[in-house]
Design a protein around this motif. Structure first.
Motif, short mmCIF file in Angstrom:
data_model
loop_
_atom_site.label_atom_id
_atom_site.label_comp_id
_atom_site.label_asym_id
_atom_site.label_seq_id
_atom_site.Cartn_x
_atom_site.Cartn_y
_atom_site.Cartn_z
N GLY A 135 48.03 31.13 41.14
CA GLY A 135 47.54 32.15 40.23
C GLY A 135 46.84 31.60 39.01
O GLY A 135 46.23 32.37 38.25
N LYS A 136 46.89 30.28 38.80
CA LYS A 136 46.24 29.68 37.64
C LYS A 136 44.86 29.13 38.00
O LYS A 136 44.63 28.69 39.12
N GLU A 137 43.96 29.16 37.01
CA GLU A 137 42.63 28.63 37.23
C GLU A 137 42.65 27.12 37.10
O GLU A 137 43.26 26.57 36.18
N ALA A 138 41.99 26.44 38.04
CA ALA A 138 41.96 24.99 38.05
C ALA A 138 40.52 24.50 38.11
O ALA A 138 39.61 25.21 38.56
N VAL A 139 40.33 23.28 37.62
CA VAL A 139 39.04 22.60 37.79
C VAL A 139 39.14 21.74 39.05
O VAL A 139 39.97 20.83 39.12
N ALA A 186 57.10 39.38 50.00
CA ALA A 186 55.98 39.02 49.14
C ALA A 186 56.41 38.08 48.02
O ALA A 186 55.76 37.06 47.75
N VAL A 187 57.52 38.39 47.37
CA VAL A 187 57.96 37.58 46.24
C VAL A 187 58.64 36.29 46.70
O VAL A 187 58.74 35.32 45.93
N HIS A 188 59.07 36.25 47.98
CA HIS A 188 59.70 35.04 48.52
C HIS A 188 58.75 33.85 48.46
O HIS A 188 59.18 32.72 48.21
N GLU A 196 58.77 37.37 40.27
CA GLU A 196 57.82 38.50 40.31
C GLU A 196 56.64 38.25 39.38
O GLU A 196 55.53 38.74 39.64
N ALA A 197 56.86 37.49 38.30
CA ALA A 197 55.76 37.21 37.36
C ALA A 197 54.67 36.38 38.04
O ALA A 197 53.47 36.61 37.83
N LYS A 198 55.08 35.44 38.89
CA LYS A 198 54.10 34.63 39.61
C LYS A 198 53.33 35.46 40.63
O LYS A 198 52.13 35.28 40.83
N LEU A 199 54.04 36.39 41.27
CA LEU A 199 53.37 37.30 42.20
C LEU A 199 52.34 38.13 41.45
O LEU A 199 51.21 38.31 41.93
N ALA A 200 52.70 38.61 40.27
CA ALA A 200 51.77 39.41 39.47
C ALA A 200 50.54 38.60 39.09
O ALA A 200 49.40 39.11 39.13
N GLU A 201 50.73 37.32 38.74
CA GLU A 201 49.60 36.46 38.39
C GLU A 201 48.67 36.27 39.58
O GLU A 201 47.44 36.31 39.45
N ALA A 202 49.26 36.05 40.76
CA ALA A 202 48.45 35.86 41.96
C ALA A 202 47.65 37.12 42.30
O ALA A 202 46.49 37.06 42.70
N SER A 246 43.71 42.44 41.69
CA SER A 246 44.65 43.54 41.90
C SER A 246 45.71 43.49 40.79
O SER A 246 45.52 42.83 39.77
N SER A 247 46.80 44.19 40.98
CA SER A 247 47.88 44.19 40.01
C SER A 247 49.19 44.50 40.71
O SER A 247 49.20 44.98 41.85
#
Length: 463
Positions: free
Chosen positions: A225-229, A314-316, A322-328, A334-335
């Protein structure tokens, strides 16, 4: 044993059960035997201590608890059978009375299949796209076949779409290297979109030994879920040379002597696959029409169980965070709210569909033969890359064999409805559904998985 049923709602009942203690004598005997094997009493071999000594040592309460725990599942099952209610989901059981020596009473609240008023299937009407075979369809199949027999050769030019490259990848997040995102010597077809988002665009125009940085969102690992270079370095570039589409190629790639014969066979394959695709479209639209024609009350707890299962899966993948799922989800545009809404709607439709087709199967007395069940098992096993025996063992251990049977029965029931539905194509022609659904859907057309895969591959390549 006496049992009564209270209808709490169209989809839920309360079963009241009363069991006289004289009916529980075999259960008490079994409980004494089980407890005697667990408790050592001086002077008696294991399992041989008298009941009165066991009660004196453990207390009457321990014996009652053992009996009740053993009795409830079977007595609940007996009450369901006697009341002829069609339960779905797990019951909520509450013990309402234990009068030692007199009576055991309990209640079980459970969701049940509601009564569904089915329509006259002949009044259902659906419209589908007609089957059309174009020269482009044949060319796509021929192109796909030529690609299978193509050869790769190194080139010194800049990368173009469709080239094959060997690359090294590395990534950083906030300046820190992400080890699990690094790899070397990775083979990739440019334009396939099978790796990191943005990679294909970054590769276009590069040459061997050149590199480029681009930004992308990681979809796995602790930085999901994080932006990478991302840094991509090209080691080699190859292009695929295709054989000419001539008689020599036809003899190499098939049992035919000429390219015209090969094209005729490809046309036949495309037609058969499109018939299967049309059958799928018909089946889906008939189901939608049927769902729209009936009222189906939803058992809330069954729906919630399905929602919970999807959310758990999904969260597994994000360590149950759940916060990581939300980020992804946000990285995909989406949300979490949209995900929850979509999951709820999908679960409701799934449960409605199952209830509806179960009602149809019961009304039509749909039967499933052993061969039909085994064919579905073979089909599913192939999808998961397993042998039928392995797949059967796995679903038996998971208690899912009944679910597979139910799916086959529902599919067969739906196929029966299709043959009674008025189906036309957009050109106004009546579609002969008996030809497609006279047998179960999997048997309607003898189209191999390889043929389906070829058409899918060709379509994706064209896209």
């Amino acid at each position: 044993m006496k049992s009564t049923v209270e209808q709490l709602s169209p989809t839920r009942v309360r079963i009241n059960v009363e069991v006289p203690f004289e009916e529980l004598k075999p259960d008490f005997d079994k409980a004494y035997k089980a407890l005697a094997s667990q408790v050592r009493i001086p002077g008696f071999r294991p399992g041989k201590a008298p009941a009165k000594l066991l009660e004196a040592r453990l207390g009457r309460g321990a014996v009652l608890e053992q009996v009740v725990n053993d009795v409830l599942p079977k007595r609940y099952s007996d009450a369901v059978t006697a009341s002829d209610v069609k339960v779905i989901g797990q019951p909520e059981i509450e013990i309402t009375k234990i009068e030692d020596g007199q009576e055991l009473a309990f209640t079980a609240e459970v969701d049940v299949r509601p009564e569904i008023a089915l329509p006259d299937y002949g009044t259902l009407k659906v419209e589908v796209d007609p089957i059309e075979i174009t020269d482009e369809d044949i060319d796509q199949q021929l192109q796909s076949l030529r690609q299978r027999f193509g050869t790769l050769k190194s080139v010194e030019r800049a990368i173009e779409n469709g080239d094959f490259v060997s690359i090294d990848l590395s990534a950083t997040v906030d300046g820190a290297e992400v080890e699990e995102a690094s790899t070397t010597g990775l083979s990739h077809e440019v334009g396939s979109g099978q790796l990191i988002e943005g990679l294909d665009e970054a590769l276009i125009g590069l040459k061997a030994e050149e590199s480029k940085d681009f930004n992308s969102t990681l979809v796995a690992g602790e930085h999901a879920g994080k932006e990478a270079v991302i840094t991509v370095k090209v080691s080699s570039v190859k292009e695929r040379e295709l054989p000419d589409a001539d008689d020599e190629f036809a003899q190499l790639a098939s049992e035919f002597d000429t390219i015209d014969e090969l094209k005729a066979d490809l046309k036949t394959r495309v037609e058969r696959v499109k018939k299967v695709q049309q059958a799928g479209e018909i089946r889906d639209k008939v189901l939608e029409a049927l769902l729209a024609a009936v009222e189906i009350p939803l058992p809330e707890k069954v729906v919630q169980a399905e929602v919970d299962a999807v959310k758990h899966d999904a969260v597994h993948g994000f360590d149950h965070d759940e916060a990581k799922l939300a980020e992804a989800l946000e990285a995909e545009g989406s949300s979490l709210d949209e995900f929850n809404k979509d999951t709820q709607e999908a679960a409701e439709k799934s449960v409605k569909t199952q209830l509806l087709l179960d009602a149809v199967a019961e009304a039509e007395n749909t039967q499933v033969g052993q061969d039909e069940l085994y064919e579905r098992i073979i089909f599913q096993a192939q999808r998961y890359g397993m042998s039928p025996d392995q797949f059967i063992q796995q679903i038996q251990q998971a208690g899912q064999l009944g679910a597979v049977f139910a799916d086959v029965r529902r599919g067969k029931a739906l196929a029966g409805i299709v043959t009674q539905t008025v189906v036309t194509d957009t050109a106004g022609n009546t579609v002969d559904t008996a030809e497609m659904f006279g047998t179960p859907a999997e048997e309607a057309e003898e189209v191999s998985a390889e043929e389906l895969a070829e058409v899918a591959d060709a379509t994706e390549a064209e896209a």
